[in-house]
Enzyme design. Structure first.
Site, mmCIF file in Angstrom:
data_model
loop_
_atom_site.group_PDB
_atom_site.id
_atom_site.type_symbol
_atom_site.label_atom_id
_atom_site.label_comp_id
_atom_site.label_asym_id
_atom_site.label_seq_id
_atom_site.Cartn_x
_atom_site.Cartn_y
_atom_site.Cartn_z
ATOM 1 N N ARG A 1 -15.281 -10.611 -13.360
ATOM 2 C CA ARG A 1 -14.865 -12.012 -13.346
ATOM 3 C C ARG A 1 -15.385 -12.664 -12.077
ATOM 4 O O ARG A 1 -15.183 -12.145 -10.978
ATOM 5 C CB ARG A 1 -13.339 -12.120 -13.404
ATOM 6 N N ASN B 1 -1.260 -14.147 -18.321
ATOM 7 C CA ASN B 1 -0.380 -14.586 -17.231
ATOM 8 C C ASN B 1 -0.456 -16.098 -17.061
ATOM 9 O O ASN B 1 0.558 -16.806 -17.061
ATOM 10 C CB ASN B 1 -0.756 -13.887 -15.924
ATOM 11 N N ASP B 2 -1.680 -16.608 -16.906
ATOM 12 C CA ASP B 2 -1.839 -18.055 -16.740
ATOM 13 C C ASP B 2 -1.626 -18.796 -18.057
ATOM 14 O O ASP B 2 -1.107 -19.916 -18.063
ATOM 15 C CB ASP B 2 -3.225 -18.375 -16.167
ATOM 16 N N HIS C 1 0.825 -1.202 0.000
ATOM 17 C CA HIS C 1 0.000 0.000 0.000
ATOM 18 C C HIS C 1 0.861 1.256 0.000
ATOM 19 O O HIS C 1 0.443 2.301 -0.488
ATOM 20 C CB HIS C 1 -0.944 -0.010 1.210
ATOM 21 N N GLU D 1 -7.345 -19.025 -20.746
ATOM 22 C CA GLU D 1 -6.065 -18.999 -20.036
ATOM 23 C C GLU D 1 -5.448 -20.387 -19.886
ATOM 24 O O GLU D 1 -4.479 -20.560 -19.139
ATOM 25 C CB GLU D 1 -6.226 -18.335 -18.663
ATOM 26 N N ARG E 1 -11.573 -7.961 -10.688
ATOM 27 C CA ARG E 1 -11.162 -9.176 -9.984
ATOM 28 C C ARG E 1 -11.988 -9.304 -8.693
ATOM 29 O O ARG E 1 -11.566 -8.885 -7.620
ATOM 30 C CB ARG E 1 -9.677 -9.123 -9.661
ATOM 31 N N CYS F 1 -6.563 -9.470 -21.128
ATOM 32 C CA CYS F 1 -6.621 -8.814 -19.817
ATOM 33 C C CYS F 1 -5.421 -9.166 -18.943
ATOM 34 O O CYS F 1 -5.393 -8.839 -17.761
ATOM 35 C CB CYS F 1 -7.916 -9.143 -19.078
#
Length: 540
Positions: A332, A454-455, A189, A431, A296, A502
């Site tokens: 999603r 990514n996946d 953060h 994915e 997400r 994405c």
């Protein structure tokens, strides 16, 4: 001149004298107390004071950075009230007759270690949050301030071992040019707040700043992660020119707001944003996002102590939909498991969680959880342009089963006379190699594809993306991965549906021309990547 290399987490160039801050945290000593109950009361008083202090910081943050960033300190206050956290402290005091400082410190280390052991980088970064709130309680118990100094004067670069989110947000933006830390995470953060404040930041500089460094001229390059102390004249001039160039580029990017995302030959691409929580919409709008290509929703679960209720989820989805107006919001469905774990799901340990019980597999196995989310999602669809997207699909039967549950929920809402969008668009994540191979048949079942690169890279190349030893093998530019993407786009277009990306690859301008040649319809990226990507597309 001394040069050090860290990790740049907030772009920009800062040049100015450095001020080294040293934390005043003292070693916590274990003491035996005669009256454990009185020690529990002492802890509770400090807890109350800490919550009040965080309330003040929260209001100050809202005034300076907006309500979205202020929500962090609402989360910090919830951490201090967390039953498991509180009971761990109080039980240790009562069972071992130890002082409150020691009990808080022990619990802090226990909880921080738990977060740091997780595979997900976002959850690992939460360790700094638990340390921040716990140290605040320890300081109150010891009648101490967290730092032994504050930024003096103006035009300084701050150097520290680390900065907690509460310390970062209290930096005077008019006095601080940037900061550099020896520790930290790009997902912390602290880094997120620094980016919002527009400060150049470099973390992970294992230099060990000394008080004697205070006053020395420093250069911080938040893009490359380079830090230079006492630069020579030539280096200083080089970075002043780079600083001017960066600032000019930022000004030029702002002129792209409201401009069409179109190539010189007329090819149009939609630029959407990826978000994890409602507060992220502020950044989407500030960067002129044309929609949200990936909400997400699992972060609503990861940041809750128990299963989030239908009402809680509905409010979150509705808030995003209303803020985005007519622009598309793709939500999603739950993608928990693998590197994203929530204890209350009670998931068993898996030797290979990336190939295990996760995402749509959990939803189809536990439809009662899935239905709660779908009800919330459908109800929110009456307030904006929402689409639903199922993750980790490998077969046509999975899509049909998920759509069947969605139809059941629609029927229940109709029977209860609850409004929702009857024609809500349904898409899937591509994915896995299986979904690419079956893309022809899958396209006949849905309204759109979104490629999770990514996946897809991980599964195509058989490389665990969490394994740092596989960096040179897990190449997202691999011809195999690019061919998978091309096959998916063609299958989508053959069936008259749109196809987007994405994953992180969508923001890689080195591949923008390749994606345009493939005919990609949409790119969903982090909000800060939207304008640079629009610039690259318009130059095509």
């Amino acid at each position: 001149m001394k040069s050090f290399q860290g990790v740049g987490v907030s772009a920009g160039i800062a040049i100015g004298p450095v001020q080294v801050l040293h934390t005043a945290n003292e070693a916590v000593i274990r003491r035996v107390v005669e009256d454990p109950q009185a020690e529990v009361e002492r802890f509770r008083a400090a807890q109350t004071t800490a919550i009040q202090q965080l309330g003040v910081i929260r209001d100050s943050t809202a005034a300076k950075l907006g309500e979205g960033k202020a929500e962090l300190f609402d989360t910090h206050r919830l951490m201090l009230r967390d039953p498991e956290y509180v009971s761990s402290i109080e039980d240790l005091i009562m069972s071992s007759s130890v002082n409150a400082e020691f009990a808080v410190n022990s619990t802090m280390e226990q909880f921080a270690a738990m977060f740091e052991a997780m595979d997900n980088s976002y959850m690992q970064a939460r360790a700094s949050d638990i340390r921040d709130v716990s140290q605040r309680v320890i300081d109150i118990l010891g009648n101490r301030d967290g730092n032994d100094s504050t930024v003096q004067g103006s035009g300084h670069i701050v150097a520290a071992e680390d900065l907690a989110p509460s310390e970062t947000v209290q930096l005077d933006r008019s006095a601080v040019l940037g900061f550099v830390t020896e520790q930290g995470s790009s997902n912390s953060h602290t880094a997120i707040l620094a980016r919002t404040m527009g400060l150049p930041v470099v973390i992970g500089v294992h230099k060990g700043f000394e008080s004697s460094d205070t006053g020395e001229m420093m250069v911080v390059d938040g893009s490359t992660g380079t830090v230079i102390i006492d630069p020579d004249d030539a280096t200083l001039q080089q970075y002043r020119e780079k600083q001017s160039g960066f600032e000019e580029h930022v000004r030029l990017l702002q002129k792209l707001k409201g401009q069409a995302t179109r190539t010189s030959t007329g090819q149009t691409v939609r630029l959407y944003a990826n978000i994890g929580r409602p507060s992220d919409v502020t950044a989407v709008l500030a960067n002129d996002g044309e929609g949200i290509g990936l909400f997400r929703s699992e972060f609503l679960y990861l940041e809750s102590a128990d299963f989030p209720t239908e009402e809680y989820q509905f409010e979150a989805y509705r808030e995003v939909a209303q803020k985005m107006g007519d622009r598309l919001v793709v939500i999603r469905t739950l993608d928990i498991g693998a590197d994203k774990q929530a204890d209350y799901f009670g998931l068993e340990h898996e030797d290979n969680p990336a190939l295990g019980y996760r995402a749509i597999r959990i939803c189809l196995t536990q439809p009662e959880i899935f239905k709660v989310q779908l009800r919330a999602l459908l109800r929110a669809s009456a307030y904006g342009n929402i689409a639903v997207m199922f993750p980790m699909i490998t077969s046509v039967s999975e899509v049909r089963e998920a759509k069947g549950i969605l139809s059941q929920v629609k029927s229940e809402l109709r029977a209860a006379h609850v409004r929702f969008n009857e024609d809500i668009a349904v898409g899937i994540m591509i994915e896995t190699p299986a979904s690419v191979i079956m893309a022809d048949e899958l396209a006949a079942e849905v309204d759109f594809f979104s490629i999770g690169t990514n996946d897809l890279t991980q599964y195509t190349l058989a490389c665990d993306r969490q394994n740092p030893n596989l960096g040179r093998f897990a190449d997202p530019h691999s011809p195999a991965v690019l061919r998978m993407i091309d096959m998916t786009v063609k299958a989508a277009h053959d069936h008259g549906i749109w196809c987007g990306i994405c994953g992180e690859l969508g923001a890689d301008v080195a591949l923008t021309d390749t994606f345009l040649d493939m005919g990609i319809d949409e790119l969903s990226v982090s909000p800060k990547s939207i304008l640079p990507l629009r610039e690259a597309i318009r130059k095509r």
